[in-house]
Design an enzyme around this catalytic site. Structure first.
Site, PDB file in Angstrom:
ATOM      1  CG  ASP A 140      -1.145  -7.695  -5.081  1.00 36.97           C
ATOM      2  OD1 ASP A 140      -0.791  -6.443  -4.872  1.00 36.97           O
ATOM      3  OD2 ASP A 140      -1.522  -7.914  -3.700  1.00 36.97           O
TER       4      ASP A 140
HETATM    5  C1  BGC Z   1      -1.524  -4.782  -2.066  1.00 39.30           C
HETATM    6  C2  BGC Z   1      -2.813  -4.651  -3.145  1.00 39.30           C
HETATM    7  C3  BGC Z   1      -2.607  -3.225  -3.571  1.00 39.30           C
HETATM    8  C4  BGC Z   1      -1.303  -2.831  -4.238  1.00 39.30           C
HETATM    9  C5  BGC Z   1      -1.246  -1.320  -4.884  1.00 39.30           C
HETATM   10  C6  BGC Z   1      -0.259  -4.421  -2.688  1.00 39.30           C
HETATM   11  O1  BGC Z   1       0.795  -4.654  -1.945  1.00 39.30           O
HETATM   12  O2  BGC Z   1      -1.570  -6.329  -1.802  1.00 39.30           O
HETATM   13  O3  BGC Z   1      -3.831  -4.888  -2.151  1.00 39.30           O
HETATM   14  O4  BGC Z   1      -3.824  -3.055  -4.290  1.00 39.30           O
HETATM   15  O5  BGC Z   1      -0.300  -3.339  -3.321  1.00 39.30           O
HETATM   16  O6  BGC Z   1      -1.109  -0.806  -3.601  1.00 39.30           O
END
Ligand code: BGC
Length: 732
Positions: free
Chosen positions: A264
């Site tokens: 993540d």
């Molecule tokens: C989220 C993810 C997301 C990523 C990219 C993170 O803050 O938890 O689900 O895909 O950001 O935007």
């Protein structure tokens, strides 16, 4: 001499490029991708391999130009392809060709109880991702719904691991048919947003394997997902994104996952752990990978220069980076190095049709006293539509799943289109301010005036529709924070009560991805949980309200009467949200309806519940045998009749329980279901097959799944709390 040297180099490069292209071209046909990957790997420098393993921008990683290896481009899902984000910042890039179809959120998809629709959803979404030149679509989300306060439940598929698995598998296969990798997230135990980046989740092996992992496991083993996203939180003391137990032991060893673990964004915290504990690709928020700091370059990521240094010093063996590069190249062969992948399509009628089907089949009719719904259009009828959500664009907000749809029809617009004869009055009733990630922006209008106007027009109307709920702004179904309270925000409860004082012909439509408190429930005649429906919101909602479509959605999670009745909250703060450091899942395997059933705590609305404008009868329910052996399959048959006045669809649900088990068990667990469409007066027989192997529990004594012999109870009904027949079978 110099010229000769350069032309030699050029020749060499062209040949290498040619060889790589041939390898790539043939890989799909000859199916010996692995040896092609080995051949490419043997030509790559250490630095080039490391370069594959970390971001070069917010949503991309580097390729190897010299070898014709492309960059990898990703976009957020899970219910639409997110608009282009700038290279180095979270600002939108301002493109004019990046609008898309916003599909209904995943709670809505789960509520359809129709896996084939999930397949169409995934395929359409994958086509849009492909058209937008994305190689990885960051979805679906399959974290289990544990608490109604979790800000991201709307991105997930409810509280039941079987339902989430059965819906995730076709979604993933659908996306990947386009040569776009799905990225199932957030692995694992990111079941709340509060303190998501630091909370350490402690739970039993049984809860882990029986409740929180099955949807990930099915994504890997049944759908063959090509990537998975490591979560922010810690699990048993180690960050999930580079967690030895989750990534190495379970995902890559037990489940044989051959794809890419993507962090993540800024979920990595250590070079050594990232390298050794299964992270393959590090993505981030800051350009230094450490958070929001932008002063450094992507080379400062944990899996960038620091990784390269450790490889050079032999602190980390080269086989480690080879494995990561191999996985990433494999992902490329499946996506951007697959010369045969289709081109994708965007914003076409078929995608809108799929969105509409999911929206209309996913909305859940929760109450329908005096046949309040459907509301017939007629001259002289005045409908007062109250509530900010009647006009608010809901694809905006919510965090990373925010979308820029080509169009989004609001509920009010939809109602105005559908009701050609009736008079529609509208006022907001309350105002909440714009959706902003991580902060609350107050509205500008006067709350008293808004409320007074709502009461005024309610008095003038024959029927009132209150369209409220949550709104994807901070703490209202939004990434980064949980909801602060179970009740509706912005004084909506009081407004509903006040409307009821002047007009009792009142229906409520809750737009949310979560259960909410409903202190006014006895006062309203009609109630629909509509979820966030995306582009087709207004049309789908108006079609259900007017009866053009008969609702058939079933709840994918329980609505508790009080927050304390929910399993996570029952055990107090150490269970949810934890103390800021640790959190103990004291509810163990009893999540959602498993908890309500086993502990005999009646929910307000049960898992699997949802009404229709017609009535159904389930009869002749029987298992095909009384006794089964371990490898057998139980076949449950059931006649379903539409006994009402209109066409409709019913979901037959089969739950299984193990009485007198030697281990703690939920009273019953969903093991199969079938949705049946029936014309008025029609009767059909459905057969639901359940492999006996699906009745195993996770035996901590042997660290594996185990089957208990003996009697099992089979419960068949149309909601977890409406069982029409219970019977007993024996496994010998
Ligand atoms: C989220 C993810 C997301 C990523 C990219 C993170 O803050 O938890 O689900 O895909 O950001 O935007």
């Amino acid at each position: 001499m110099k010229r000769e040297f350069y032309s030699g180099i050029r020749y060499l490069c062209t040949s290498v490029f040619f060889v790589v292209c041939t390898i790539i071209g043939n890989a799909q046909k000859s199916n010996d991708m692995e040896s092609k990957i080995d051949s490419i790997l043997s030509q790559m420098t250490l630095k080039e391999k490391v370069d594959l393993c970390h971001a070069q921008s917010k949503f991309s990683t580097k390729g190897v130009e010299r070898l014709g290896i492309p960059e990898v481009w990703m976009a957020d899902g899970p219910h639409g392809v997110r608009a282009e984000i700038s290279w180095d910042s979270w600002n939108y890039a301002g493109w004019t060709n990046d609008s898309i179809t916003a599909f209904p959120v995943l709670t809505c998809l789960a509520s359809t109880f129709r896996p084939e629709l999930a397949g169409q959803y995934g395929f359409s979404l994958g086509e849009e991702a492909r058209y937008r030149k994305k190689d990885v679509l960051l979805g679906p989300g399959v974290n289990i719904y544990r608490t109604p306060l979790n800000g991201r439940n709307f991105e997930y598929m409810g509280e039941d691991p079987y339902l989430a698995s059965v819906m995730a598998v076709p979604y993933i296969k659908g996306v990947q048919k386009n040569g776009v990798a799905a990225c199932v997230k957030h692995y694992a135990l990111n079941n709340q947003e509060k303190w998501r980046s630091l909370i350490n989740v402690e739970l039993s092996d049984r809860a882990l394997h029986e409740i929180y992992l099955p949807a990930f496991k099915a994504s890997v083993q049944e759908a063959g997902v090509w990537s998975i996203m490591g979560a922010y939180n810690k699990v048993r003391g180690q960050y999930a994104t580079h967690n030895e137990f989750l990534n190495n032991d379970i995902l890559k060893t037990k489940w044989n996952f051959d794809g890419v673990v993507i962090s993540d964004w800024s979920a990595a915290h250590s070079t050594t752990e990232s390298a050794l504990y299964g992270l393959d690709m590090e993505m981030g928020t800051g350009t230094d990978g450490l958070g929001s700091n932008v002063k450094n370059h992507y080379d400062y990521y944990y899996l960038a220069n620091p990784f390269l240094e450790k490889l050079k010093n032999n602190e980390i063996p080269e086989s480690i980076v080879d494995d990561k590069a191999r996985r990433i190249l494999r992902l490329m062969f499946r996506t951007n190095m697959n010369p045969n992948r289709p081109l994708g399509r965007v914003n076409n009628q078929e995608h809108s049709d799929v969105a509409y089907k999911v929206a209309t089949e996913g909305m859940v009719l929760l109450k329908n006293q005096d046949e309040f719904f459907p509301i017939q259009d007629s001259k002289g009828l005045t409908i007062a539509v109250i509530g900010e959500n009647a006009t608010r664009a809901m694809s905006a907000g919510g965090g990373s799943s925010e979308l820029k749809p080509k169009f989004e029809i609001s509920p009010l617009e939809g109602l105005k289109k559908r009701y050609k004869n009736a008079t529609i009055l509208h006022t907001m009733g309350y105002e909440t301010g714009p959706s902003e990630y991580n902060r609350i922006v107050p509205g500008k209008l006067n709350a008293d005036s808004l409320r007074t106007k709502a009461i005024e027009i309610s008095k003038q109307a024959d029927v009132v529709l209150f369209i409220g709920g949550l709104n994807k702004s901070n703490s209202q179904d939004c990434e980064g924070n949980d909801r602060k309270a179970f009740g509706l925000p912005f004084n909506q409860d009081n407004i509903i009560n006040e409307i009821h004082e002047v007009n009792q012909n009142l229906g409520v439509i809750i737009v949310s991805g979560n259960a909410v408190d409903m202190p006014w429930l006895s006062k309203v005649k009609g109630l629909i949980e509509s979820w966030y429906l995306g582009s087709v919101t207004g049309i789908a909602m108006a079609d259900v309200i007017s009866g053009k479509v008969n609702p058939s959605g079933k709840l994918p999670f329980s609505f508790p009467k009080r927050l304390e009745d929910n399993s996570a909250h029952y055990f107090g703060e150490s269970s949810y949200p934890g103390d800021g450091v640790n959190q103990y899942y004291k509810d163990d395997i009893l999540v959602g309806y498993r908890w309500h059933d086993t502990k005999k705590i009646k929910p307000l609305f049960a898992f699997g519940y949802g009404k229709s404008y017609t009535t159904f009868e389930l009869s002749n329910i029987a298992a095909n045998k009384k006794k089964y052996d371990k490898d057998g399959t139980i076949e449950v048959t059931c006649d379903v009749s539409n006994t009402g006045e209109v066409d409709g669809a019913e979901v037959v649900q089969v739950y299984v329980g193990k009485p007198n088990s030697k281990v703690d068990r939920a009273k019953k667990e969903l093991k199969g279901f079938a949705k049946v469409a029936l014309k008025q007066g029609e009767k059909k027989t459905v057969t639901i097959a359940i492999d006996i192997s699906k009745l195993k529990y996770y035996d901590t004594g042997i660290s594996d799944w185990n089957l208990e012999l003996g009697n099992y109870d089979i419960y068949v009904g149309n909601a977890s709390d409406n069982i029409i027949k219970k019977s007993t079978i024996k496994i010998e």
